[in-house]
Write a protein that holds these residues in place. Structure first.
Motif, PDB file in Angstrom:
ATOM      1  N   GLU A  58      12.714  16.702   3.420  1.00 33.62           N
ATOM      2  CA  GLU A  58      13.642  17.352   2.374  1.00 33.62           C
ATOM      3  C   GLU A  58      13.639  16.537   1.204  1.00 33.62           C
ATOM      4  O   GLU A  58      13.575  17.513  -0.170  1.00 33.62           O
ATOM      5  N   ASP A  59      13.256  15.315   1.088  1.00 39.07           N
ATOM      6  CA  ASP A  59      13.383  14.725  -0.407  1.00 39.07           C
ATOM      7  C   ASP A  59      12.573  13.309  -0.453  1.00 39.07           C
ATOM      8  O   ASP A  59      12.777  12.539   0.800  1.00 39.07           O
ATOM      9  N   ALA A  60      11.739  13.039  -1.301  1.00 34.09           N
ATOM     10  CA  ALA A  60      11.307  11.434  -1.260  1.00 34.09           C
ATOM     11  C   ALA A  60      10.811  11.506  -2.797  1.00 34.09           C
ATOM     12  O   ALA A  60      10.560  12.441  -3.433  1.00 34.09           O
ATOM     13  N   TYR A  61      10.904   9.987  -3.302  1.00 34.07           N
ATOM     14  CA  TYR A  61      10.118   9.903  -4.554  1.00 34.07           C
ATOM     15  C   TYR A  61       9.220   8.722  -4.475  1.00 34.07           C
ATOM     16  O   TYR A  61       9.673   7.902  -3.879  1.00 34.07           O
ATOM     17  N   ILE A  62       7.951   9.099  -4.342  1.00 31.99           N
ATOM     18  CA  ILE A  62       7.084   8.023  -4.331  1.00 31.99           C
ATOM     19  C   ILE A  62       6.538   7.465  -5.396  1.00 31.99           C
ATOM     20  O   ILE A  62       5.973   7.982  -6.402  1.00 31.99           O
ATOM     21  N   TYR A  63       6.439   5.966  -5.317  1.00 31.57           N
ATOM     22  CA  TYR A  63       5.975   5.162  -6.373  1.00 31.57           C
ATOM     23  C   TYR A  63       4.476   4.745  -6.036  1.00 31.57           C
ATOM     24  O   TYR A  63       3.663   4.803  -6.809  1.00 31.57           O
ATOM     25  N   THR A  99      21.179   9.506   4.372  1.00 32.92           N
ATOM     26  CA  THR A  99      20.868   8.114   3.467  1.00 32.92           C
ATOM     27  C   THR A  99      19.538   8.387   3.056  1.00 32.92           C
ATOM     28  O   THR A  99      18.580   8.854   3.575  1.00 32.92           O
ATOM     29  N   TRP A 100      19.361   7.522   2.006  1.00 32.33           N
ATOM     30  CA  TRP A 100      18.041   7.142   1.210  1.00 32.33           C
ATOM     31  C   TRP A 100      17.617   5.646   1.790  1.00 32.33           C
ATOM     32  O   TRP A 100      18.415   4.886   1.903  1.00 32.33           O
ATOM     33  N   LYS A 101      16.323   5.314   2.252  1.00 36.46           N
ATOM     34  CA  LYS A 101      15.721   4.415   2.413  1.00 36.46           C
ATOM     35  C   LYS A 101      14.542   4.126   1.398  1.00 36.46           C
ATOM     36  O   LYS A 101      13.673   5.012   1.261  1.00 36.46           O
ATOM     37  N   LEU A 102      14.395   2.847   0.939  1.00 35.62           N
ATOM     38  CA  LEU A 102      13.100   2.406   0.228  1.00 35.62           C
ATOM     39  C   LEU A 102      12.186   2.002   1.448  1.00 35.62           C
ATOM     40  O   LEU A 102      12.349   1.162   1.989  1.00 35.62           O
ATOM     41  N   ASN A 151      19.996  -3.738  -2.363  1.00 38.05           N
ATOM     42  CA  ASN A 151      19.983  -4.673  -1.470  1.00 38.05           C
ATOM     43  C   ASN A 151      18.818  -4.471  -0.322  1.00 38.05           C
ATOM     44  O   ASN A 151      18.607  -3.367  -0.002  1.00 38.05           O
ATOM     45  N   VAL A 152      18.755  -5.558   0.418  1.00 39.07           N
ATOM     46  CA  VAL A 152      17.955  -5.462   1.586  1.00 39.07           C
ATOM     47  C   VAL A 152      18.331  -4.470   2.659  1.00 39.07           C
ATOM     48  O   VAL A 152      17.141  -4.144   3.184  1.00 39.07           O
ATOM     49  N   GLU A 153      19.528  -4.147   2.695  1.00 39.20           N
ATOM     50  CA  GLU A 153      19.769  -3.114   3.689  1.00 39.20           C
ATOM     51  C   GLU A 153      19.362  -1.841   3.639  1.00 39.20           C
ATOM     52  O   GLU A 153      19.034  -0.985   4.445  1.00 39.20           O
ATOM     53  N   ALA A 154      18.961  -1.535   2.321  1.00 41.10           N
ATOM     54  CA  ALA A 154      18.543  -0.139   1.841  1.00 41.10           C
ATOM     55  C   ALA A 154      17.035   0.027   2.004  1.00 41.10           C
ATOM     56  O   ALA A 154      16.341   0.885   1.644  1.00 41.10           O
ATOM     57  N   ASP A 211       0.641  -1.267   0.162  1.00 44.62           N
ATOM     58  CA  ASP A 211      -0.081  -0.006   0.124  1.00 44.62           C
ATOM     59  C   ASP A 211       0.755   1.193  -0.041  1.00 44.62           C
ATOM     60  O   ASP A 211       0.223   2.126  -0.244  1.00 44.62           O
ATOM     61  N   ALA A 212       2.327   1.025   0.238  1.00 45.20           N
ATOM     62  CA  ALA A 212       3.116   2.432   0.088  1.00 45.20           C
ATOM     63  C   ALA A 212       4.427   1.765  -0.488  1.00 45.20           C
ATOM     64  O   ALA A 212       5.211   0.679   0.305  1.00 45.20           O
ATOM     65  N   GLY A 213       4.993   2.680  -1.030  1.00 45.14           N
ATOM     66  CA  GLY A 213       6.463   2.207  -1.466  1.00 45.14           C
ATOM     67  C   GLY A 213       7.089   3.500  -2.119  1.00 45.14           C
ATOM     68  O   GLY A 213       6.396   4.228  -2.906  1.00 45.14           O
ATOM     69  N   LEU A 214       8.111   4.035  -1.363  1.00 40.78           N
ATOM     70  CA  LEU A 214       8.480   5.326  -1.620  1.00 40.78           C
ATOM     71  C   LEU A 214      10.211   5.214  -1.001  1.00 40.78           C
ATOM     72  O   LEU A 214      10.688   4.635  -0.301  1.00 40.78           O
ATOM     73  N   TRP A 215      11.162   6.022  -2.009  1.00 39.71           N
ATOM     74  CA  TRP A 215      12.471   6.439  -1.458  1.00 39.71           C
ATOM     75  C   TRP A 215      12.182   7.574  -0.459  1.00 39.71           C
ATOM     76  O   TRP A 215      11.487   8.771  -1.026  1.00 39.71           O
ATOM     77  N   PHE A 216      12.920   7.402   0.682  1.00 37.13           N
ATOM     78  CA  PHE A 216      12.721   8.768   1.553  1.00 37.13           C
ATOM     79  C   PHE A 216      14.102   9.088   2.009  1.00 37.13           C
ATOM     80  O   PHE A 216      15.025   8.142   2.359  1.00 37.13           O
TER      81      PHE A 216
END
Length: 112
Positions: free
Chosen positions: A101-106, A24-27, A59-62, A12-17
């Motif tokens: 600051e920044d996010a990319y939302i799928y 750091t960026w996290k998915l 990789n899964v750490e991200a 229901d949610a997937g985004l880079w934050f």
């Protein structure tokens, strides 16, 4: 997200934050049905999807599994809702007193 969709997962949610404090960026991924079985179940599902998509770029750490009710998702839903698979950049905005600051939302479903 597409690999998880092909696997039949409900995301229901997937985004880079971007976490500016850490630099750091996290998915961020929310999978309510998998979380019911604990976070390990969700991470295993993501690892299967990554293997099937044959990508070494991620990789899964991200990746961070979060609940649909997580504060960051509640805040973002006040400004952005993406029911299908999209891609929207959301940067340098304040929502509910919180600076993003920044996010990319799928994907960011409203009914979660």
């Amino acid at each position: 997200m597409e690999a998880l969709d092909r696997q039949g997962e409900i995301v229901d949610a997937g985004l880079w934050f971007y976490y500016s404090e850490e630099g750091t960026w996290k998915l961020l991924v929310s999978m309510p049905a998998r979380l019911a079985g604990g976070p390990k179940s969700a991470y295993r599902s993501i690892q299967r999807a990554l293997k099937k998509s044959d990508t070494d770029a991620l990789n899964v750490e991200a990746i961070q599994i979060i609940r649909s009710s997580a504060r960051v998702l509640r805040l973002l839903r006040k400004s952005v809702v993406l029911e299908g698979m999209s891609g929207v950049r959301f940067r340098q905005n304040v929502i509910g007193g919180q600076y993003v600051e920044d996010a990319y939302i799928y994907r960011l479903q409203s009914n979660a």
